[in-house]
Design an enzyme around this catalytic site. Structure first.
Site, PDB file in Angstrom:
ATOM      1  N   ASP A 135     -37.412  32.989  62.243  1.00  0.00           N
ATOM      2  CA  ASP A 135     -37.062  32.694  63.619  1.00  0.00           C
ATOM      3  C   ASP A 135     -37.237  31.191  63.799  1.00  0.00           C
ATOM      4  O   ASP A 135     -38.320  30.658  63.526  1.00  0.00           O
ATOM      5  CB  ASP A 135     -37.992  33.424  64.593  1.00  0.00           C
ATOM      6  CG  ASP A 135     -37.676  34.908  64.714  1.00  0.00           C
ATOM      7  OD1 ASP A 135     -36.819  35.407  63.959  1.00  0.00           O
ATOM      8  OD2 ASP A 135     -38.298  35.563  65.575  1.00  0.00           O
TER       9      ASP A 135
ATOM     10  N   HIS B 180     -38.520  35.014  55.260  1.00  0.00           N
ATOM     11  CA  HIS B 180     -37.900  36.070  54.476  1.00  0.00           C
ATOM     12  C   HIS B 180     -36.825  35.518  53.539  1.00  0.00           C
ATOM     13  O   HIS B 180     -36.453  34.350  53.620  1.00  0.00           O
ATOM     14  CB  HIS B 180     -37.282  37.105  55.422  1.00  0.00           C
ATOM     15  CG  HIS B 180     -38.281  37.782  56.315  1.00  0.00           C
ATOM     16  ND1 HIS B 180     -38.610  39.107  56.201  1.00  0.00           N
ATOM     17  CD2 HIS B 180     -39.027  37.298  57.344  1.00  0.00           C
ATOM     18  CE1 HIS B 180     -39.511  39.422  57.126  1.00  0.00           C
ATOM     19  NE2 HIS B 180     -39.788  38.338  57.826  1.00  0.00           N
TER      20      HIS B 180
ATOM     21  N   SER C  14     -44.104  25.762  62.000  1.00  0.00           N
ATOM     22  CA  SER C  14     -43.729  24.748  61.028  1.00  0.00           C
ATOM     23  C   SER C  14     -42.213  24.691  60.886  1.00  0.00           C
ATOM     24  O   SER C  14     -41.493  24.912  61.846  1.00  0.00           O
ATOM     25  CB  SER C  14     -44.395  25.021  59.685  1.00  0.00           C
ATOM     26  OG  SER C  14     -44.295  23.891  58.861  1.00  0.00           O
TER      27      SER C  14
END
Length: 301
Positions: free
Chosen positions: A94, A151, A251
């Site tokens: 995200d 991911h 981050s």
């Protein structure tokens, strides 16, 4: 929200960077793991003050043992469907779209009129530098209250992992404009992966207050205490959408590809993208159509 008010200003730059960043990161790491209820309550209070919403409506659980437990929270099952198009390269996290485009020979644009070089970003790895020269890059920034796990963006085999120590500059627009080649200075991990059609690298970049970057394939976390680069040769196959690891605070993830691609409509600067959403369309090839149907003999743990 204080975070939005100062993050891109000169005030935000000085507030978040001109203090002993590594010392504060170590202190924050210890506090964030505390299970003392008063400590947890205070950390949540200050976090909400600066960042606003905790985004708990998507969290798999609502009660947390510690502040760190909140940062690495899992999402409710099914909230991040993975684009099933065989040519769709999806978002690994995200994040907010920070930059994207062609790697001009060996140069990546950081922000307007600011750039950094592949050889610096990849810590002089000549094989990787040559692989991604004239390829494609994109940058996704994870804000502090976002989901912090990342991911796999496409079916591939992770062949090499580089763990690069560095600084812990805060990553926001103000810092990107003031600190030249910021991404080449901060600590980062390089996950180099290949399949029959292309090569890619998923590169989590650390920032201030990031206690560590945890990769699921390793039994330890990489953090700012390491002094020298570490390179590991691996042979781990991972499916598109499979969890690779997590940050211990907000981050950035940088993605490199060795091909020119067609970006999806949602790839606009400052857009919010979610895990599993299509970022770009890969060139079709005879191997691509069968890629998702191949069996996996070894998967990420």
């Amino acid at each position: 929200m204080i975070f939005n008010a100062v993050e891109n200003s000169s005030l935000g730059f000085y507030l978040t960077n001109f203090f002993p960043r590594k010392m504060l990161t170590g202190l924050f790491g210890k506090l964030s793991h505390s299970e003392n209820k008063l400590v947890i309550k205070l950390l949540f209070f200050f976090f909400k003050l600066f960042s606003g919403s905790l985004n708990l409506h998507e969290s798999k659980k609502q009660d947390f043992r510690s502040f760190h437990d909140y940062f690495i929270r899992e999402l409710k099952p099914g909230l991040r469907p993975i684009d099933s198009d065989k040519l769709a390269f999806v978002s690994p996290c995200d994040g907010i779209v920070g930059a994207f485009g062609k790697i001009e020979e060996n140069v990546l644009m950081q922000v307007k009129q600011e750039s950094y070089k592949l050889e610096d970003f990849l810590c002089g790895d000549s094989e990787l530098i040559q692989t991604f020269r004239n390829g494609t890059f994109l940058t996704l920034r994870i804000k502090p209250n976002f989901y912090h796990r990342f991911h796999m963006a496409y079916d591939a085999t992770i062949k090499k992992v580089g763990l690069i120590p560095g600084e812990l500059w805060n990553i926001n627009q103000a810092t990107l404009k003031k600190v030249k080649s910021l991404f080449t200075k901060n600590e980062r991990a390089i996950l180099f992966a290949q399949n029959e059609d292309f090569n890619m690298a998923i590169i989590p970049v650390g920032t201030v207050l990031v206690g560590s970057i945890k990769l699921n394939m390793l039994d330890y976390s990489f953090n700012h205490k390491y002094k020298d680069p570490i390179y590991l040769h691996t042979d781990c196959q991972a499916k598109k959408g499979e969890e690779l690891g997590m940050f211990h605070y907000g981050s950035t993830v940088v993605i490199l590809l060795d091909k020119q691609v067609t970006f999806a409509e949602n790839m606009q600067l400052a857009n919010f993208v979610k895990v599993g959403e299509k970022l770009l369309t890969l060139p079709a090839s005879k191997n691509t159509k069968n890629l998702s149907e191949k069996s996996v003999s070894k998967t990420m743990s």
